[in-house]
Motif scaffolding. Sequence first.
Motif, PDB file in Angstrom:
ATOM      1  N   TYR A   1      50.003  11.389  12.453  1.00 35.54           N
ATOM      2  CA  TYR A   1      51.356  11.418  11.892  1.00 35.54           C
ATOM      3  C   TYR A   1      51.874   9.997  12.040  1.00 35.54           C
ATOM      4  N   ASN A   2      51.878   9.254  10.946  1.00 32.61           N
ATOM      5  CA  ASN A   2      52.211   7.830  10.973  1.00 32.61           C
ATOM      6  C   ASN A   2      53.365   7.532  10.036  1.00 32.61           C
ATOM      7  N   VAL A   3      54.477   7.077  10.583  1.00 33.91           N
ATOM      8  CA  VAL A   3      55.622   6.692   9.774  1.00 33.91           C
ATOM      9  C   VAL A   3      55.374   5.264   9.297  1.00 33.91           C
ATOM     10  N   LEU A   4      55.153   5.107   7.993  1.00 32.64           N
ATOM     11  CA  LEU A   4      54.825   3.808   7.422  1.00 32.64           C
ATOM     12  C   LEU A   4      56.044   3.069   6.898  1.00 32.64           C
ATOM     13  N   ALA A   5      57.114   3.796   6.601  1.00 32.10           N
ATOM     14  CA  ALA A   5      58.376   3.194   6.158  1.00 32.10           C
ATOM     15  C   ALA A   5      59.499   4.106   6.630  1.00 32.10           C
ATOM     16  N   LEU A   6      60.598   3.465   7.031  1.00 33.57           N
ATOM     17  CA  LEU A   6      61.718   4.219   7.596  1.00 33.57           C
ATOM     18  C   LEU A   6      63.014   3.480   7.309  1.00 33.57           C
ATOM     19  N   ASP A   7      63.969   4.197   6.781  1.00 35.17           N
ATOM     20  CA  ASP A   7      65.290   3.652   6.521  1.00 35.17           C
ATOM     21  C   ASP A   7      65.934   3.203   7.827  1.00 35.17           C
ATOM     22  N   ASP A   8      66.685   2.104   7.786  1.00 38.25           N
ATOM     23  CA  ASP A   8      67.373   1.604   8.988  1.00 38.25           C
ATOM     24  C   ASP A   8      68.277   2.663   9.609  1.00 38.25           C
ATOM     25  N   ASP A   9      68.820   3.559   8.773  1.00 41.86           N
ATOM     26  CA  ASP A   9      69.705   4.621   9.248  1.00 41.86           C
ATOM     27  C   ASP A   9      68.980   5.945   9.469  1.00 41.86           C
ATOM     28  N   TYR A  10      67.633   5.907   9.394  1.00 35.29           N
ATOM     29  CA  TYR A  10      66.808   7.108   9.605  1.00 35.29           C
ATOM     30  C   TYR A  10      67.208   8.220   8.638  1.00 35.29           C
ATOM     31  N   GLN A  11      67.349   7.844   7.363  1.00 32.36           N
ATOM     32  CA  GLN A  11      67.712   8.817   6.332  1.00 32.36           C
ATOM     33  C   GLN A  11      66.545   9.193   5.437  1.00 32.36           C
ATOM     34  N   TRP A  12      65.482   8.382   5.423  1.00 38.23           N
ATOM     35  CA  TRP A  12      64.265   8.704   4.685  1.00 38.23           C
ATOM     36  C   TRP A  12      63.075   8.077   5.388  1.00 38.23           C
ATOM     37  N   SER A  13      61.903   8.649   5.138  1.00 36.28           N
ATOM     38  CA  SER A  13      60.683   8.091   5.728  1.00 36.28           C
ATOM     39  C   SER A  13      59.492   8.358   4.821  1.00 36.28           C
ATOM     40  N   LEU A  14      58.491   7.510   4.963  1.00 36.74           N
ATOM     41  CA  LEU A  14      57.210   7.640   4.285  1.00 36.74           C
ATOM     42  C   LEU A  14      56.183   7.874   5.380  1.00 36.74           C
ATOM     43  N   VAL A  15      55.520   9.031   5.350  1.00 42.94           N
ATOM     44  CA  VAL A  15      54.646   9.455   6.447  1.00 42.94           C
ATOM     45  C   VAL A  15      53.240   9.700   5.911  1.00 42.94           C
ATOM     46  N   GLY A  25      57.403  -0.270  13.650  1.00 44.67           N
ATOM     47  CA  GLY A  25      57.672  -0.708  15.021  1.00 44.67           C
ATOM     48  C   GLY A  25      59.163  -0.593  15.302  1.00 44.67           C
ATOM     49  N   GLY A  26      59.537  -0.703  16.572  1.00 44.89           N
ATOM     50  CA  GLY A  26      60.941  -0.564  16.942  1.00 44.89           C
ATOM     51  C   GLY A  26      61.457   0.850  16.714  1.00 44.89           C
ATOM     52  N   PHE A  27      60.549   1.805  16.719  1.00 47.59           N
ATOM     53  CA  PHE A  27      60.860   3.205  16.446  1.00 47.59           C
ATOM     54  C   PHE A  27      61.702   3.795  17.566  1.00 47.59           C
ATOM     55  N   GLN A  28      62.727   4.555  17.189  1.00 44.46           N
ATOM     56  CA  GLN A  28      63.598   5.226  18.151  1.00 44.46           C
ATOM     57  C   GLN A  28      63.507   6.727  17.911  1.00 44.46           C
ATOM     58  N   LEU A  29      62.707   7.393  18.717  1.00 49.52           N
ATOM     59  CA  LEU A  29      62.424   8.815  18.523  1.00 49.52           C
ATOM     60  C   LEU A  29      63.688   9.659  18.486  1.00 49.52           C
ATOM     61  N   GLU A  30      64.647   9.359  19.349  1.00 56.28           N
ATOM     62  CA  GLU A  30      65.871  10.163  19.402  1.00 56.28           C
ATOM     63  C   GLU A  30      66.581  10.179  18.057  1.00 56.28           C
ATOM     64  N   ARG A  31      66.493   9.076  17.311  1.00 56.13           N
ATOM     65  CA  ARG A  31      67.131   9.002  16.000  1.00 56.13           C
ATOM     66  C   ARG A  31      66.334   9.770  14.952  1.00 56.13           C
ATOM     67  N   TYR A  32      65.049  10.004  15.211  1.00 54.60           N
ATOM     68  CA  TYR A  32      64.190  10.722  14.273  1.00 54.60           C
ATOM     69  C   TYR A  32      64.307  12.235  14.441  1.00 54.60           C
ATOM     70  N   TYR A  33      64.760  12.672  15.621  1.00 57.08           N
ATOM     71  CA  TYR A  33      64.925  14.105  15.871  1.00 57.08           C
ATOM     72  C   TYR A  33      65.835  14.735  14.823  1.00 57.08           C
ATOM     73  N   GLY A  34      65.661  16.022  14.630  1.00 57.40           N
ATOM     74  CA  GLY A  34      66.488  16.767  13.690  1.00 57.40           C
ATOM     75  C   GLY A  34      65.669  17.213  12.496  1.00 57.40           C
ATOM     76  N   GLN A  35      66.374  17.658  11.471  1.00 58.32           N
ATOM     77  CA  GLN A  35      65.721  18.219  10.295  1.00 58.32           C
ATOM     78  C   GLN A  35      65.483  17.170   9.219  1.00 58.32           C
ATOM     79  N   THR A  58      56.253   2.556  18.636  1.00 61.15           N
ATOM     80  CA  THR A  58      55.449   2.492  17.413  1.00 61.15           C
ATOM     81  C   THR A  58      55.329   3.907  16.861  1.00 61.15           C
ATOM     82  N   ALA A  59      55.685   4.079  15.580  1.00 59.84           N
ATOM     83  CA  ALA A  59      55.760   5.403  14.960  1.00 59.84           C
ATOM     84  C   ALA A  59      54.376   5.913  14.543  1.00 59.84           C
TER      85      ALA A  59
END
Length: 184
Positions: free
Chosen positions: A115-129, A31-41, A100-101
């Motif tokens: 496509y469900n992001v179940l864990a995400l670093d506060d700095d959007y550096q890693w994710s569990l999908v 929750g509290g997902f910010q898509l703009e921060r997820y953009y990129g490679q 919601t991711a």
Amino acid sequence: MTRLPHLALSLAGLSLLGGCAGVPSGTQPVGGFQLERYYGQWHEIARLPNSFEEGLSCVTADYSPREDGGVRVINRGLDADKGEWSQAEGRAYFTQGSETAALKVSFFGPFYGGYNVLALDDDYQWSLVAGADRDYLWILAREPQLDDGTYQALVDQAAELGFATDSLIKVEQGVACPVADGES
């Protein structure tokens, strides 16, 4: 660079057989997902085996905005045996609201998979999908390598959620990966 027709067909089959774009039971997308921060490679660090990525290394996913409000998804991977890059382009849309991711993604016509992001670093550096069920799982990171402690914590979290983490495939990344045609 070639398209990944097997990727598109596999995702189509997944969406028909796997309940489309649901969330694995007993899990909760971020929750509290910010898509703009997820953009990129993102670099694929590990995955559960699946037919559409079989034999691929140096796998990346690039996310960017679409004009229709969705997300443009470009997945790339190297088939080292053939010495060829493969690419598939898809589109994704939120299924539970933009904070919601939980998204649905399609690489083939009207067929969608989860496509469900179940864990995400506060700095959007890693994710569990995860996909729509426990057959699909990815560990992604912004960098080609993820430190061992973070990797193991994500594996442990996935195991607690009922994923078959003993089957995870670590994906070759980093200096062994040449740049794909057209990348900078």
